[in-house]
Scaffold this motif. Structure first.
Motif: not given
Length: 239
Positions: A2-6, A27-29, A67-72, A234-237
């Motif tokens: 999953t891609t996160f932008v914090l 964790a691989g994100h 070009n980010l997609r499906d971002v949390i 991570a749980g949201l992902a």
């Protein structure tokens, strides 16, 4: 993956997310921790003209150029104000918006509109007396407000706080509510202690359908309990 932008809050920078970023990456994100214009290591770009629109452009530009997609998208504290405008600009790139102890403003409101009168007065006085009328200066009082009690952490954070443009607190936002509501929305409430200034934001967010998570730590949750914050995200992902 999953891609996160914090996104950090007022006076902070991307550095505030380092511990959470490292755990999510392990964790691989994929994780981005941008620093908003005029903050953190971008302090040299601080001017009185910086406002909410500047910071919305910061994040929208990151989403587009990478070009980010499906971002949390995770917004801490002040950055919560950016949620609606960013959703309007980039909802098609987002899978979820998380307010991590974030301020939630409705279209037409500014940050000071959703804070208690005594909090708004505190900031106005701080700006008038020590901020040359246009910026909020760092103050040890703020570390107390944010429940940073560990002396080592106080020294670390206090040394890295940067002046914050007051315009960001007084700029009203305008956005299409339907665009925000088209994205999954989550509110992470910190409970030990709660920040009274966030009460209205929490109530409004839940009334609008935000999912509700809790974490038993203070306002700078990514510093005081990075492991739990990383686990919640991570749980949201995974759901």
């Amino acid at each position: 993956m999953t891609t996160f932008v914090l996104v950090h809050g007022a006076m902070h920078g991307g550095w505030v997310w380092n511990l959470v970023r490292d755990q999510l990456q392990s964790a691989g994100h994929q994780v981005f921790t941008p620093t908003l214009t005029g903050q953190g290591e971008r302090l040299h770009s601080l001017t009185r003209s910086i406002g909410v629109a500047t910071h919305v452009k910061d994040i929208a530009a990151l989403l587009w150029f990478e070009n980010l997609r499906d971002v949390i998208l995770v917004l801490h504290s002040y950055a919560g104000v950016l949620a609606g405008p960013i959703a309007e600009a980039s909802a098609d790139r987002l899978s979820c918006i998380v307010l991590a102890g974030g301020f939630h403003v409705q279209s037409g409101q500014c940050l000071l509109d959703v804070e208690p009168a005594d909090t708004a007065y505190y900031y106005r006085e701080l700006v008038a007396q020590r901020g040359q009328g246009w910026f909020v200066p760092p103050s040890p009082d703020l570390l107390v407000r944010w429940a940073i009690t560990d002396r080592t952490l106080q020294a670390y954070v206090g040394a890295r706080l940067t002046p914050f443009p007051f315009k960001c607190q007084t700029d009203p936002v305008s956005y299409d509510v339907s665009r925000l509501r088209s994205v999954r929305r989550v509110y992470i409430e910190h409970t030990e202690p709660r920040l009274p200034a966030l009460r209205q934001s929490l109530v409004t967010a839940l009334a609008e359908g935000f999912e509700h998570l809790r974490i038993a730590t203070g306002h700078d949750m990514m510093l005081t309990d990075a492991t739990t914050v990383a686990a919640l995200l991570a749980g949201l992902a995974n759901h």
